[in-house]
Enzyme design. Structure first.
Site, short mmCIF file in Angstrom:
data_model
loop_
_atom_site.label_atom_id
_atom_site.label_comp_id
_atom_site.label_asym_id
_atom_site.label_seq_id
_atom_site.Cartn_x
_atom_site.Cartn_y
_atom_site.Cartn_z
N GLU A 96 -10.44 13.45 6.28
CA GLU A 96 -10.72 12.12 6.85
C GLU A 96 -9.75 11.79 7.98
O GLU A 96 -9.21 10.69 8.05
CB GLU A 96 -10.68 11.06 5.74
CG GLU A 96 -11.71 11.31 4.66
CD GLU A 96 -11.79 10.21 3.62
OE1 GLU A 96 -10.77 9.55 3.35
OE2 GLU A 96 -12.90 10.00 3.08
N ASP A 148 -16.64 11.27 -4.47
CA ASP A 148 -15.53 10.33 -4.23
C ASP A 148 -15.53 9.18 -5.22
O ASP A 148 -15.88 8.06 -4.86
CB ASP A 148 -15.65 9.78 -2.79
CG ASP A 148 -14.44 8.95 -2.41
OD1 ASP A 148 -13.46 8.94 -3.16
OD2 ASP A 148 -14.48 8.30 -1.35
N GLU A 173 -12.82 0.89 -6.69
CA GLU A 173 -13.40 0.86 -5.35
C GLU A 173 -14.92 0.84 -5.37
O GLU A 173 -15.55 0.16 -4.56
CB GLU A 173 -12.89 2.09 -4.58
CG GLU A 173 -13.48 2.25 -3.20
CD GLU A 173 -12.97 3.51 -2.48
OE1 GLU A 173 -12.08 4.20 -3.02
OE2 GLU A 173 -13.46 3.77 -1.37
C1 GCU Z 1 -11.97 7.32 -0.34
C2 GCU Z 1 -11.45 5.97 0.03
C3 GCU Z 1 -10.39 6.05 1.09
C4 GCU Z 1 -9.31 7.05 0.65
C5 GCU Z 1 -9.93 8.38 0.30
C6 GCU Z 1 -8.95 9.36 -0.29
O1 GCU Z 1 -12.69 7.86 0.71
O2 GCU Z 1 -12.50 5.16 0.46
O3 GCU Z 1 -9.86 4.76 1.29
O4 GCU Z 1 -8.37 7.20 1.64
O5 GCU Z 1 -10.92 8.19 -0.67
O6 GCU Z 1 -8.98 9.55 -1.49
O7 GCU Z 1 -8.17 9.95 0.43
#
Ligand code: GCU
Length: 745
Positions: free
Chosen positions: A334, A408, A436
C-alpha cells in the site's frame, strides 16, 4: 462540495431517547439516586454508576458470604517487594483483595497464621522454596496456584520461576475471586502457549489513530517523557492481567521520526512504565528511515552504509531501552517503502534488520500483508505467491506476521493460506481488535467466536489436526519463537475502547494469545462477571448476546462469503456499488462480481485458483460448491441467483433471508439488554442501549442498501414477507460521511 451529515434513519428505527415512556435524563438521574438510597436501606446490592475506566479490574466488594470465606483464606499476604515486578504484584493483590473483601490482608515477611497467601519464586521467598513445588515446564512466564500446607498451616501459594510468572499468577488468582470460584482446593498450572503476545497500535505521532474509534492515541508525545500519565500504568495493568507482554507503539504506516533521539527518549520513558508489568516495547520501522532521518542516498538493504546505519540506530535504542523488543515492518505494501524498491526481497529486508537486533535479543516482525497495484492477479493470492518462495531464507529471529485472512480483516474470512505453507518460518497471527470492518465502536460485536473459528481451522498442512493455532503457537513445526499480534482498539476515550463491549475484544485477544485453544464462551463469561456483574441473571443473557453478535454482523453486512463491500476510504457503512478509482482491488465490484447471472468471486481451479494455495483436503472442500461451508460460498464461487442452497432456498432468497436474520438478531440483543435495566449500573446500561439503537439502525441500512443494489442484478422479487428497502438505491449511494473516524491520513 457541501457535505451532507445524513445518517440513514428508518421508519420504526426510533431512538431510545425518542421512545415513548422513557424518562428524560435529568429526571432519570434523580430517580436513580432515590432508587439507590431505597436499595441501600433495604440492604440490597446497589448498582454503582460506572464509566468503564476500570475495565475488568473493578474489584467491587463481593457479597458478604463469599467475602467471608475468601477473607479466611487470604487473611495474610506474604509477597516480597524487592523488585519492581514484585512491587506491582503486591500492589495489585492489595488493591484487588482489599476491594473485593472489604479490607486488605495483613502483610507479613513470613506466614505465621492459617490463611496466608504466598506469592513469589523459590528465590524470592524461602517458604516457596521449602514447598519443593514442581516448577519445571512452567518456563519464564508460567505459574502454579495451589492450596497447600505451609509450615503446618493451610495456605495458598502462587509460585513461578520468575517475577513475571508470579505477576500473571496473581492476576489469575484475583480473577478466580472476581468470578466467584471456589478456592479451597486449588491446583492450577498455567504457561502461555505463545511467546510474543503483542498489541499493535496504529497510532500516528500526531495522536491520530488509524482505524481507531475510541478517541486519540493514548501516547501523549508532547508531554512525554516528563509527564507519565497514570493511564499508562493502568494500561500496563490491564495488559498484564491478560498476559500481553509486548506493545508496538506506532502505526505500521510508520513515520521515521519515531527513530530520532527526541522520540526515543519518550519511548524509553514509556518502556520504563511498562517494564514492571512484563511488557516490552517495540517500534514500527519505516524502511526508508536511513534516507529520511539518516541522510543516506539509499535504503538498499545490501548497501554497507545502510546496514551500518541500522546497526548504529539499533544500538542507540538498546542503550536507552535494554529490553527493547524489536521492529515491526510494513514494507512494499500500500505504497510503503521496502526492499523491493531496491530490487531486493522481503527476506533481504527482514534479515538486515534482524541482524541489527540479534545481538540484543530482539526480533523482527515482518508483515505479509502485501499486494501490488501492478499485479493483475487475485489479491487473495498475492501474499502467498510473494512469501512462500522465501520460506527458509529468514533469519531465526524473524517472524512473518500474517493477517487472519487473505484480504483484510473482513467480517468473516477463511483462514489465510500462508498458515501451514511456510513450515520453516515462524508465522505470527495478526488479528484486528479494532473493528474497522465490523461497525466501528458502536456495533456490539464480540470477536471471540471469530478468533476461535480461525484458530481452530484445520490447515491439514501435516495431516488432520494441523490447526492454525498449532501453526501459530509453533508446535506444528517445532518453532521456539511464536507470536500473536492484535491491532489495538485502545484510545483516549474514558472507557478505553470507545464502547463498553469493545473492552471484551481487547480482553479475549489477550486470553487467546496466551492460549489459542481457549474457548470464546468461557472467556466471555469471565469478562461479563468481572466487568458487569457476577449475577447469573446478567451473565447468561449477556454472554448469549455476545456469542451471537459476530454471526449477526456478518449476516447484515456480508452474508454467505461476500466481502469488501464497505464505504470507500473510511470504510463506514455499505457501499457495494464502489467502482473505479486508482485500483480495482480497492473497489467493491472487484470482490462481489455481481452480474445478471449470479454473484461471487470464482476462486476455484476454474477461476483465480486461489483454492490451490490451501492443502489438498482443504482445497477440495473450498473448490466444491456443494461442500464449501456456506459461510464462504461466495468467497470461492460465482453462483447463479436461482441456484439452491442447503436451506432449500434460492441463493437470492437466502441472501435476503440472511440480511434480515442479522437485523432480527440485533432486535433480540436490544430486547435482552433492555431487560437488564436495574441489574447493570445505569451509566453503562444507558450507553450500551443507545449504541444498540445505532447498531439496529445501521444493520437495517446495510440490509436495505445491499438488497436495493443487488436486486438490480438479480431482477428477482423479494421473498414473501420481506420488507422492501426503506429508501431508493440512489438515496443510499448519495450518503456521505465526512466525519467518519479512523481514515488514513
Ligand atoms: C487496511 C487498513 C489500513 C492499514 C492496512 C494494513 O488496509 O484499512 O488502514 O494500513 O490494512 O494493515 O497495513
Amino acid at each position: 462540495m457541501v457535505h451532507t451529515d445524513r445518517r440513514p434513519r428508518h421508519p420504526g428505527a426510533m431512538s431510545a431517547q425518542d421512545r415513548p415512556g422513557r424518562t428524560p435524563r435529568p429526571q432519570r438521574a434523580i430517580l436513580a439516586v432515590l432508587g439507590c438510597l431505597l436499595a441501600a436501606l433495604a440492604c440490597l446490592p446497589v448498582a454503582q454508576a460506572e464509566d468503564g475506566y476500570e475495565l475488568w479490574l473493578r474489584y467491587r466488594p463481593l457479597d458478604a458470604e463469599q467475602a467471608g470465606d475468601y477473607r479466611a483464606r487470604f487473611a495474610q499476604l506474604v509477597a516480597p517487594a524487592q523488585t519492581d515486578v514484585q512491587r506491582v504484584t503486591r500492589e495489585e493483590l492489595v488493591r484487588g483483595l482489599g476491594g473485593m473483601l472489604g479490607r486488605a490482608p495483613t502483610q507479613a515477611q513470613r506466614a505465621d497464621r492459617a490463611g496466608a497467601l504466598l506469592v513469589g519464586t523459590p528465590a524470592s521467598l524461602p517458604a516457596i522454596a521449602r514447598l519443593g513445588l514442581e516448577l519445571e515446564g512452567l518456563g519464564d512466564e508460567g505459574y502454579l496456584i495451589r492450596s497447600v500446607q505451609a509450615d503446618g498451616r493451610a495456605a495458598t501459594v502462587v509460585a513461578a520461576n520468575t517475577d513475571a510468572g508470579a505477576l500473571y499468577g496473581s492476576f489469575h488468582l484475583l480473577r478466580l475471586l472476581q468470578t466467584g470460584q471456589a478456592v479451597d482446593a486449588l491446583d492450577l498450572r498455567e504457561a502461555p502457549k505463545v511467546k510474543l503476545r503483542v498489541l499493535n497500535h496504529w497510532d500516528d505521532l500526531n495522536r491520530h489513530v488509524e482505524r481507531g474509534y475510541s478517541g486519540q492515541s493514548i501516547w501523549d508525545w508532547h508531554r512525554l517523557p516528563d509527564w507519565l500519565d497514570p493511564r499508562y500504568t493502568d494500561y500496563a495493568r490491564a495488559n498484564a492481567s491478560i498476559g500481553i507482554n509486548g506493545t508496538v507503539l506506532n502505526n505500521v504506516n510508520a513515520n521515521a521520526q519515531i527513530l530520532t533521539p527526541m522520540y526515543l527518549d519518550k519511548v524509553a520513558a514509556l518502556a520504563g512504565v511498562l517494564r514492571p508489568y512484563g511488557i516490552r516495547v517495540y517500534l514500527s520501522a519505516r524502511f526508508s528511515a536511513p534516507m529520511e532521518i539518516g541522510g543516506l542516498k539509499t535504503a538498499d538493504p545490501e548497501d554497507p552504509a545502510v546496514r551500518r546505519w541500522w546497526r548504529a540506530k539499533t544500538d542507540e535504542i538498546y542503550a536507552l531501552i535494554p529490553d527493547f523488543g524489536g521492529f515491526l515492518v510494513k514494507a512494499n505494501s500500500e505504497g510503503q517503502p521496502g526492499p523491493q524498491d531496491f530490487g531486493r526481497s522481503h527476506a533481504d529486508g527482514a534479515n538486515m534488520l534482524a541482524e541489527a537486533v540479534a545481538p540484543h535479543g530482539g526480533v523482527v516482525m515482518w508483515r505479509a500483508f502485501v499486494y501490488s497495484d501492478e499485479e493483475p492477479d487475485d489479491r487473495h493470492k498475492q501474499a502467498y505467491t510473494e512469501f512462500v518462495p522465501h520460506d527458509g531464507e529468514f533469519r531465526d529471529n524473524v517472524l512473518v506476521q500474517v493477517k487472519n485472512g487473505a484480504i483484510d480483516f473482513q467480517p468473516r474470512e477463511p483462514f489465510h493460506p500462508l498458515f501451514g505453507a511456510m513450515p520453516k518460518t515462524p508465522l505470527m497471527m495478526e488479528f484486528q481488535i479494532t473493528k474497522e470492518y465490523l461497525g466501528f465502536a458502536t456495533h456490539l460485536v464480540y470477536l471471540g467466536p471469530m478468533y476461535e473459528e480461525v484458530l481452530r481451522a484445520d490447515t491439514h498442512a501435516r495431516g488432520a489436526g494441523s490447526t492454525v493455532a498449532r501453526v501459530v503457537d509453533g508446535s506444528l513445526e517445532g518453532h521456539a519463537l511464536s507470536g500473536i499480534a492484535g491491532v489495538a482498539n485502545i484510545g483516549s476515550d474514558r472507557n478505553w475502547s470507545g464502547s463498553h463491549f469493545d473492552q471484551a475484544n481487547w480482553y479475549v485477544f489477550g486470553r487467546m494469545a496466551w492460549d489459542p485453544d481457549a474457548g470464546a464462551r468461557a472467556i466471555a463469561q469471565d469478562w461479563v462477571r468481572m466487568t458487569f456483574s457476577p449475577d447469573d441473571a446478567v451473565v447468561e443473557p449477556v454472554v448469549g448476546m455476545m456469542m451471537a453478535s459476530h454471526q449477526a454482523a456478518v449476516d447484515y453486512m456480508t452474508p454467505l462469503g461476500l466481502h469488501h463491500l464497505m464505504g470507500r476510504g473510511h470504510h463506514y457503512g455499505p457501499a457495494p456499488w464502489v467502482e473505479g478509482g486508482p485500483r480495482a482491488d480497492w473497489t467493491s465490484v472487484y470482490f462481489h462480481r455481481a452480474t445478471k447471472d449470479g454473484i461471487g468471486f470464482d476462486r476455484t481451479t476454474g477461476g483465480s485458483d486461489a483454492v490451490s494455495q490451501y492443502a489438498r483436503p482443504v482445497a477440495e472442500v473450498f473448490n466444491d460448491p456443494a461442500r464449501v461451508p456456506e459461510d464462504f460460498l461466495l468467497w470461492f464461487h460465482h453462483r447463479p441467483w436461482t441456484s439452491r442452497v442447503s436451506s432449500g432456498r434460492s441463493l437470492w432468497d437466502e441472501l435476503v433471508h440472511r440480511y434480515s436474520r442479522g437485523v432480527g438478531e440485533v432486535d433480540r440483543m436490544q430486547a435482552t439488554w433492555t431487560g437488564l435495566q436495574g441489574r447493570v449500573d445505569d451509566e453503562r446500561h444507558h450507553q450500551v442501549e443507545r449504541f444498540l439503537a445505532i447498531q439496529r439502525n445501521e444493520a437495517q441500512w446495510w440490509r436495505d442498501a445491499s438488497i436495493a443494489y443487488f436486486q438490480t442484478f438479480s431482477g428477482l422479487p423479494l421473498p414473501a414477507g420481506e420488507a422492501p428497502p426503506a429508501q431508493s438505491l440512489e438515496y443510499y449511494k448519495a450518503l456521505e460521511f465526512p466525519h467518519a473516524p479512523g481514515d488514513t491520513q
